[in-house]
Enzyme design. Structure first.
Site, PDB file in Angstrom:
ATOM      1  N   ASP A  44     -38.460  14.691  24.396  1.00  0.00           N
ATOM      2  CA  ASP A  44     -38.202  16.062  23.956  1.00  0.00           C
ATOM      3  C   ASP A  44     -39.312  16.967  24.490  1.00  0.00           C
ATOM      4  O   ASP A  44     -40.439  16.936  23.995  1.00  0.00           O
ATOM      5  CB  ASP A  44     -38.135  16.148  22.438  1.00  0.00           C
ATOM      6  CG  ASP A  44     -37.823  17.581  22.028  1.00  0.00           C
ATOM      7  OD1 ASP A  44     -36.709  18.037  22.328  1.00  0.00           O
ATOM      8  OD2 ASP A  44     -38.709  18.264  21.468  1.00  0.00           O
ATOM      9  N   TYR A  49     -44.331  24.259  25.783  1.00  0.00           N
ATOM     10  CA  TYR A  49     -45.380  23.298  25.409  1.00  0.00           C
ATOM     11  C   TYR A  49     -46.489  23.243  26.468  1.00  0.00           C
ATOM     12  O   TYR A  49     -47.577  22.722  26.200  1.00  0.00           O
ATOM     13  CB  TYR A  49     -44.817  21.879  25.182  1.00  0.00           C
ATOM     14  CG  TYR A  49     -43.818  21.770  24.045  1.00  0.00           C
ATOM     15  CD1 TYR A  49     -43.680  22.786  23.093  1.00  0.00           C
ATOM     16  CD2 TYR A  49     -42.999  20.665  23.908  1.00  0.00           C
ATOM     17  CE1 TYR A  49     -42.758  22.687  22.067  1.00  0.00           C
ATOM     18  CE2 TYR A  49     -42.075  20.556  22.879  1.00  0.00           C
ATOM     19  CZ  TYR A  49     -41.959  21.576  21.964  1.00  0.00           C
ATOM     20  OH  TYR A  49     -41.035  21.467  20.944  1.00  0.00           O
ATOM     21  N   LYS A  74     -36.387  23.035  27.017  1.00  0.00           N
ATOM     22  CA  LYS A  74     -35.961  24.227  26.262  1.00  0.00           C
ATOM     23  C   LYS A  74     -36.333  25.519  26.977  1.00  0.00           C
ATOM     24  O   LYS A  74     -37.465  25.651  27.488  1.00  0.00           O
ATOM     25  CB  LYS A  74     -36.617  24.224  24.870  1.00  0.00           C
ATOM     26  CG  LYS A  74     -36.498  22.895  24.150  1.00  0.00           C
ATOM     27  CD  LYS A  74     -37.002  22.948  22.726  1.00  0.00           C
ATOM     28  CE  LYS A  74     -37.126  21.560  22.141  1.00  0.00           C
ATOM     29  NZ  LYS A  74     -38.394  20.873  22.424  1.00  0.00           N
ATOM     30  N   HIS A 105     -34.630  27.507  22.905  1.00  0.00           N
ATOM     31  CA  HIS A 105     -35.661  27.039  21.964  1.00  0.00           C
ATOM     32  C   HIS A 105     -35.572  27.731  20.597  1.00  0.00           C
ATOM     33  O   HIS A 105     -35.731  27.091  19.553  1.00  0.00           O
ATOM     34  CB  HIS A 105     -37.039  27.263  22.594  1.00  0.00           C
ATOM     35  CG  HIS A 105     -38.106  26.358  22.071  1.00  0.00           C
ATOM     36  ND1 HIS A 105     -39.178  25.957  22.820  1.00  0.00           N
ATOM     37  CD2 HIS A 105     -38.277  25.777  20.856  1.00  0.00           C
ATOM     38  CE1 HIS A 105     -39.952  25.169  22.099  1.00  0.00           C
ATOM     39  NE2 HIS A 105     -39.431  25.047  20.900  1.00  0.00           N
TER      40      HIS A 105
HETATM   41  N1  NAP Z   1     -37.404  22.948  18.635  1.00  0.00           N
HETATM   42  C1  NAP Z   1     -38.507  23.319  18.029  1.00  0.00           C
HETATM   43  O1  NAP Z   1     -38.741  24.506  17.755  1.00  0.00           O
HETATM   44  C2  NAP Z   1     -39.507  22.268  17.629  1.00  0.00           C
HETATM   45  C3  NAP Z   1     -40.479  22.571  16.663  1.00  0.00           C
HETATM   46  C4  NAP Z   1     -41.385  21.570  16.288  1.00  0.00           C
HETATM   47  C5  NAP Z   1     -41.305  20.319  16.881  1.00  0.00           C
HETATM   48  N2  NAP Z   1     -40.363  20.073  17.834  1.00  0.00           N
HETATM   49  C6  NAP Z   1     -40.289  18.746  18.510  1.00  0.00           C
HETATM   50  O2  NAP Z   1     -40.327  17.717  17.524  1.00  0.00           O
HETATM   51  C7  NAP Z   1     -41.386  16.822  17.810  1.00  0.00           C
HETATM   52  C8  NAP Z   1     -41.916  16.184  16.537  1.00  0.00           C
HETATM   53  O3  NAP Z   1     -42.347  17.165  15.611  1.00  0.00           O
HETATM   54  P1  NAP Z   1     -43.899  17.443  15.311  1.00  0.00           P
HETATM   55  O4  NAP Z   1     -44.647  17.162  16.526  1.00  0.00           O
HETATM   56  O5  NAP Z   1     -43.966  18.789  14.677  1.00  0.00           O
HETATM   57  O6  NAP Z   1     -44.277  16.436  14.163  1.00  0.00           O
HETATM   58  P2  NAP Z   1     -43.886  15.005  13.582  1.00  0.00           P
HETATM   59  O7  NAP Z   1     -43.391  14.115  14.659  1.00  0.00           O
HETATM   60  O8  NAP Z   1     -43.070  15.209  12.371  1.00  0.00           O
HETATM   61  O9  NAP Z   1     -45.322  14.524  13.090  1.00  0.00           O
HETATM   62  C9  NAP Z   1     -46.373  14.345  13.991  1.00  0.00           C
HETATM   63  C10 NAP Z   1     -47.615  14.030  13.192  1.00  0.00           C
HETATM   64  O10 NAP Z   1     -47.428  12.801  12.500  1.00  0.00           O
HETATM   65  C11 NAP Z   1     -48.447  11.858  12.891  1.00  0.00           C
HETATM   66  N3  NAP Z   1     -47.766  10.556  13.010  1.00  0.00           N
HETATM   67  C12 NAP Z   1     -46.890  10.157  13.951  1.00  0.00           C
HETATM   68  N4  NAP Z   1     -46.445   8.918  13.707  1.00  0.00           N
HETATM   69  C13 NAP Z   1     -47.072   8.510  12.584  1.00  0.00           C
HETATM   70  C14 NAP Z   1     -47.032   7.307  11.836  1.00  0.00           C
HETATM   71  N5  NAP Z   1     -46.257   6.282  12.180  1.00  0.00           N
HETATM   72  N6  NAP Z   1     -47.823   7.225  10.725  1.00  0.00           N
HETATM   73  C15 NAP Z   1     -48.622   8.274  10.357  1.00  0.00           C
HETATM   74  N7  NAP Z   1     -48.688   9.440  11.025  1.00  0.00           N
HETATM   75  C16 NAP Z   1     -47.915   9.560  12.135  1.00  0.00           C
HETATM   76  C17 NAP Z   1     -48.982  12.349  14.205  1.00  0.00           C
HETATM   77  O11 NAP Z   1     -50.335  12.021  14.314  1.00  0.00           O
HETATM   78  P3  NAP Z   1     -50.854  10.992  15.438  1.00  0.00           P
HETATM   79  O12 NAP Z   1     -50.624  11.660  16.764  1.00  0.00           O
HETATM   80  O13 NAP Z   1     -52.314  10.857  15.123  1.00  0.00           O
HETATM   81  O14 NAP Z   1     -50.097   9.723  15.283  1.00  0.00           O
HETATM   82  C18 NAP Z   1     -48.836  13.860  14.058  1.00  0.00           C
HETATM   83  O15 NAP Z   1     -49.928  14.422  13.381  1.00  0.00           O
HETATM   84  C19 NAP Z   1     -42.386  17.712  18.551  1.00  0.00           C
HETATM   85  O16 NAP Z   1     -43.367  16.965  19.222  1.00  0.00           O
HETATM   86  C20 NAP Z   1     -41.469  18.490  19.448  1.00  0.00           C
HETATM   87  O17 NAP Z   1     -41.072  17.719  20.568  1.00  0.00           O
HETATM   88  C21 NAP Z   1     -39.450  21.015  18.197  1.00  0.00           C
END
Ligand code: NAP
Length: 297
Positions: A44, A49, A74, A105
Site C-alpha cells: 500500500d 508518502y 494513491k 487518496h
Molecule cells: N488512505 C489513507 O488515508 C491512509 C491513512 C493512514 C494509513 N494508511 C495506510 O495504512 C497503513 C497502516 O496504517 P498505519 O501505518 O496508520 O498504522 P497501523 O498499521 O495501524 O499501526 C502501525 C503501528 O503499529 C506498530 N505495530 C505494527 N505491528 C505491530 C505488532 N505486531 N505489535 C505491536 N505493534 C505493532 C508499528 O510500530 P513498529 O513499526 O515499531 O512495529 C506502528 O507504530 C499505512 O502504513 C498506510 O499504508 C492509509
C-alpha cells in the site's frame, strides 16, 4: 482464513498487505525487503508518502517478480487537477509499468499551485482548496485516464463516506475499493453495509489503531490474545479478515512484520467480543485538516 478477497471486477486482493506510510531510510527499506521476502505481496503506497523510490529499491532488492505483486498507489490531494502527471510520476518513481489499484487518496482537491506540496494554506491559515474543482470531477478524470491508460488496472477511493460514494455514483462507475480507517474502535458498520450492497470492497487502513495505538494495550484484547496463544496485533488483524476486509498493517520490525502476516481463525465468540470492545470506546486515530468525516457512532 481467506488469503485473498474477490473484487467486483473478478480480480483478487490479498487479505494482508504492507502499509508503507512512514517507512523511510535504511530501516524502512530493510523492513520492506524483509516483508517481501517473508511473503507480503500487496504493497500500500502513496505519492504523498514521499517514499515511492524506496519502495522501488525494496522490490528490486527482494527479488520478488513484479507480476507476483499487487501494488496500490494513491492520487495526492494537491494533484487532483493534474492527475495524469501524478500517475506518470508515480509509475516512474515505483519503476513499474502498472498499478494494480489506483486510489483517490482523499475526497479533497487542494491547490496544485499552493504554498505547500501536501497541505497548502490561505493567508488566514485555512486549507487552500483547488478552485473550480471537486472530487466528483477528479473521479471522472480518473475514469477517463483509466480508459486510455492500460497502466491503471483498477480504480478505487480512500477516506470516502456514504455521502461521497453517493456523489461519485453520478459518473456511473463505482470504485472497486474504499480504503478507510477500520479497526474495532472505528468499525465503520454503516459504511460496511452500504459497501456490501454496492459491491465495493472496504480495505482497513490503520488496522492496529496507527502509531501509539491504545488498542494494543487493551486488557480485554490482551485476554483474548492470551487465550488464542497470539498477540493483540494478530487478534486485531484476524478480526478484520474475519469480518471480510483486507488489512494493511505497517511495521518497521521484522518480527512484527512476520507476526502480522500470520492471521488466526478466531471463534465467532472472540470476533463478537472484539467488536464489543471497540464499540465501548469509538475513536478515529487519523484526522486531517482538509476533510470532515462522518460520525462513527
Ligand atoms: N488512505 C489513507 O488515508 C491512509 C491513512 C493512514 C494509513 N494508511 C495506510 O495504512 C497503513 C497502516 O496504517 P498505519 O501505518 O496508520 O498504522 P497501523 O498499521 O495501524 O499501526 C502501525 C503501528 O503499529 C506498530 N505495530 C505494527 N505491528 C505491530 C505488532 N505486531 N505489535 C505491536 N505493534 C505493532 C508499528 O510500530 P513498529 O513499526 O515499531 O512495529 C506502528 O507504530 C499505512 O502504513 C498506510 O499504508 C492509509
Amino acid at each position: 482464513m481467506p488469503r485473498q478477497f474477490s473484487l467486483a471486477d473478478g480480480g483478487k486482493i490479498h487479505a494482508v498487505g504492507l502499509g508503507t506510510w512512514q517507512l523511510e531510510g535504511n530501516q524502512g527499506r530493510e523492513a520492506m525487503v524483509h516483508a517481501l521476502k517473508s511473503g507480503y505481496r500487496m504493497l500500500d503506497c502513496a505519492f504523498s508518502y514521499g517514499n515511492q523510490a524506496l519502495v522501488a529499491e525494496a522490490i528490486e532488492q527482494s527479488g520478488v517478480a513484479r507480476e507476483d505483486l499487487f501494488i496500490v498507489d494513491k492520487l495526492a490531494n494537491t494533484w487532483h487537477s493534474a492527475a495524469e502527471e501524478c500517475l506518470d510520476r508515480t509509475l516512474a518513481a515505483l519503476k513499474t509499468d502498472t498499478l494494480d489499484l489506483w486510489l483517490m487518496h482523499w475526497p479533497s482537491p487542494l491547490n496544485h499551485h499552493g504554498n505547500h506540496p501536501k497541505c497548502p494554506t490561505l493567508p488566514d491559515g485555512t486549507v487552500d482548496f483547488e478552485k473550480n474543482w471537486n472530487y466528483v470531477k477528479t473521479w471522472q478524470t480518473m475514469i477517463e485516464i483509466q480508459k486510455r491508460r492500460p497502466e491503471v488496472k483498477r480504480l478505487g477511493v480512500a477516506n470516502f463516506g456514504i455521502k461521497e460514494l453517493e456523489a461519485i455514483s453520478v459518473t456511473g462507475v463505482l470504485p472497486l475499493v474504499n480504503q478507510v480507517e477500520l479497526h474495532p474502535s472505528c468499525n465503520q458498520e454503516n459504511l460496511h453495509k452500504y459497501c456490501i450492497q454496492k459491491g465495493i470492497q472496504l480495505v482497513a487502513y490503520s488496522p492496529l489503531g496507527s502509531t501509539g495505538s491504545a488498542l494494543l494495550h487493551d486488557p480485554n484484547l490482551k485476554a483474548i490474545a492470551k487465550k488464542n496463544n497470539a498477540t493483540v496485533a494478530q487478534c486485531l488483524l484476524s478480526w478484520g479478515v474475519a469480518n471480510g476486509w483486507p488489512v494493511i498493517p505497517r511495521s518497521s520490525s521484522p518480527d512484527r512484520l512476520d507476526q502480522n502476516l500470520d492471521i488466526l481463525e478466531l471463534s465467532k465468540e472472540d470476533v463478537d467480543a472484539i467488536s464489543r470492545i471497540g464499540k465501548a470506546s469509538p475513536k478515529r486515530y487519523v484526522t486531517a485538516p482538509w476533510h470532515t468525516f462522518e460520525e462513527i457512532v
